[in-house]
Enzyme design. Structure first.
Site, PDB file in Angstrom:
ATOM      1  N   CYS A 169      22.846  15.337 -40.340  1.00  0.00           N
ATOM      2  CA  CYS A 169      21.855  14.556 -40.418  1.00  0.00           C
ATOM      3  C   CYS A 169      20.414  14.785 -40.405  1.00  0.00           C
ATOM      4  CB  CYS A 169      22.136  13.525 -39.019  1.00  0.00           C
ATOM      5  SG  CYS A 169      21.389  11.813 -39.260  1.00  0.00           S
TER       6      CYS A 169
ATOM      7  N   HIS B  39      27.723  12.243 -40.131  1.00  0.00           N
ATOM      8  CA  HIS B  39      28.336  12.932 -38.931  1.00  0.00           C
ATOM      9  C   HIS B  39      29.304  13.041 -39.143  1.00  0.00           C
ATOM     10  CE1 HIS B  39      24.528  12.570 -36.207  1.00  0.00           C
ATOM     11  NE2 HIS B  39      24.344  11.412 -37.225  1.00  0.00           N
TER      12      HIS B  39
ATOM     13  N   GLU C 121      31.275  14.833 -37.563  1.00  0.00           N
ATOM     14  CA  GLU C 121      31.825  15.398 -36.056  1.00  0.00           C
ATOM     15  C   GLU C 121      32.771  14.276 -35.451  1.00  0.00           C
ATOM     16  OE1 GLU C 121      27.695  14.295 -34.888  1.00  0.00           O
ATOM     17  OE2 GLU C 121      28.682  15.264 -36.755  1.00  0.00           O
TER      18      GLU C 121
END
Length: 537
Positions: free
Chosen positions: A381, A507, A509
């Site tokens: 990001c 993102h 994750e």
């Protein structure tokens, strides 16, 4: 068969692990072949945590459908291996907003709007909505906060009413509490648990199961004492002692019989828990002896929960490569005052997302150090945006290049506001949020990682790569390896002449799982292993 409802409350203190308990139970029930839905109720007045400081709330977890939610939803998704929705996180702010909107619309026909029944009815409607949407066998609901908090009272009253609304045989209450161990006395103390359960019973909720967080296991005699004073079966006193890894907790809960008691009490029709794969994963985790150090350069490093999903994703990738990932937390502003020695001996550098201009130049310094020294780099990001700024400044010679977020007057806004964001003034819930497709370029590291052309990832941003600079940056060696399908938005960049330098606007994750690490984290740690010597596991 109608869904059964399990409510998880907490007492004595916050941060006891209600979320991990709920997630662990969800994993165990799913492993028995049951369909599980799960949600978190937060009693704060904010509509969502999207505008809250990470120092107060920790990470904001984003769902596929674009909800900005509590970090516990990350635990739920990682443990149960499901994708949640906006309905999975309900705040007091959302509840009150909905009721007030209905009142303004005239839905209550001039009646007095009160906490009971209007607020509690709205809470119950949101409880039932999850069951209606996904048709699960079991709905697990965690109630945020601690029993005794003023903010929690409407939620506790609502779940109290559920047992009479839908039938006692469809409702089960689990209370997570603390049994502190006093070193001076050499024993654990049950009094805090007794008082917490007394408080819960005073509002009409009798727990069926008590999960006791404790530093170390305590005796059967103490279990019987808790059972006596709290009016439950001794076998329903579940010990949850400190574990080396949160991924051990489902196995601990299974050993304590939590899922068996739930299945028996709710008369669930299912088989035994199939946890062999999870058990093998935990055994592998425990047997790892090789260590790998990764620098995480961020703004909120004094509160690791601000990067919880990033940390867990690094651990997942570490398990895949049979290494323990040790994180070197580096406050990005420190790099602006020197301190480059902190980056010298790490195997990889990660710059995560963030907001605000504090420490931004330090993140740019970290990206430059990784580029110039051939250190594996993953930018996420804002981390991608600043990697672009760094490249524009120091490779393309655009010395004043910046993001218009930090310098609206920059002559080279290589990162600029998304066109659809230019007229938006409200901060809450207005970013580009949720799951969007991305097309990968064959022959790139990104394509090699994913092994497919179209991927779907979760986003949370307002600013984006400025296409006016695409030709100039790619001419100097930057590779645009992922874009939106219409080629309008740059999603992934990488460097052609670097061992492994990849940065993404989304993102990754949020989609990593302990038994299925995200491809970018997996390959990032693989590259870091090769740099450290010995190759990837």
């Amino acid at each position: 068969m109608p869904a059964k409802f399990i409510f998880v409350t907490g007492g004595v203190t916050s941060s006891l692990g209600k979320g991990i308990t709920a997630a662990s139970l969800g994993r165990l029930l799913k492993s028995r072949g049951l369909k599980v839905a799960i949600q978190k109720f937060d009693p704060y007045i904010n509509i969502d945590p999207g505008t809250m400081s990470p120092y107060q709330h920790g990470e904001v977890f984003v769902t596929d459908d674009g909800a900005e939610t509590d970090l516990d939803l990350g635990h739920y998704e990682r443990f149960i291996d499901i994708s949640l929705t906006k309905a999975s996180n309900v705040t007091a702010g959302k509840v009150y907003w909905s009721v007030i909107t209905k009142e303004r619309r005239g839905d209550f026909l001039g009646g007095t709007v009160q906490v009971i029944p209007h607020i509690t009815n709205e809470i119950k409607a949101r409880l039932l909505r999850v069951a209606e949407e996904s048709d699960p066998d079991v709905v697990i609901t965690e109630i945020g906060g601690t029993v005794g908090d003023i903010e929690s009272l409407p939620f506790l009253e609502a779940i109290r009413q559920m047992k009479s609304d839908i039938g006692r045989d469809r409702v089960l209450y689990i209370h997570v509490t603390l049994v502190p161990y006093l070193r001076a006395a050499g024993e654990a103390k049950t009094k805090p648990t007794q008082h917490s359960v007394k408080e819960l019973r005073s509002i009409g909720i009798q727990p069926d199961i008590i999960v006791c967080r404790t530093e170390r296991p305590f005796s059967r005699e103490m279990e019987e004492k808790i059972a006596l004073f709290c009016d439950i079966d001794p076998d329903a006193v579940i010990q949850a002692w400190d574990a080396d890894s949160i991924y051990e907790v489902p196995l601990m809960m299974q050993e304590e019989g939590l899922d068996s008691i739930v299945v028996e009490r709710l008369k669930l029709n299912c088989g035994p828990a199939q946890m062999d794969d999870w058990r093998a994963m935990v055994a592998k985790l425990k047997n790892i002896t090789r260590h790998l150090e990764i620098a995480l350069v961020g703004k909120y490093v004094t509160l690791p929960d601000a990067y919880l999903s990033v940390v867990e994703s690094l651990r997942h990738a570490g398990m895949y490569h049979n290494v323990q990932v040790d994180i070197r937390w580096i406050y990005s502003a420190d790099l602006e005052r020197g301190g480059l020695e902190q980056l010298q001996d790490v195997a990889g550098i990660l710059v995560p997302g963030g907001f605000g201009d504090r420490g931004v130049e330090g993140k740019i310094i970290a990206a430059r150090y990784a580029r110039e020294h051939g250190i594996p780099f993953l930018g996420i990001c804002l981390g991608m945006q600043l990697a672009v700024v760094e490249f524009a400044r120091h490779v393309c010679g655009l010395e004043a290049a910046n993001s218009s977020e930090f310098n609206p007057e920059t002559p080279h806004p290589v990162i600029d506001l998304l066109p659809e964001q230019k007229e938006i003034e409200d901060k809450g819930g207005t970013m580009r949020l949720g799951l969007y497709p991305c097309r990968l370029q064959p022959g790139t590291r990104a394509h090699q990682a994913y092994g497919e052309e179209i991927i779907y990832e979760r986003h949370r941003h307002r600013y984006e790569f400025n296409n006016n600079y695409r030709a100039e940056l790619t001419a100097r060696g930057m590779v645009i390896s992922g874009t939106s399908p219409d080629d309008r938005l740059v999603e992934i960049i990488e460097l052609a002449d670097h061992p492994w330098f990849v940065a993404c606007q989304f993102h990754p994750e949020f989609k990593s799982r302990p038994n299925r690490p995200h491809p970018l984290f997996r390959d990032f740690i693989g590259a870091a292993c090769r740099r450290a010597g010995g190759g990837a596991g």
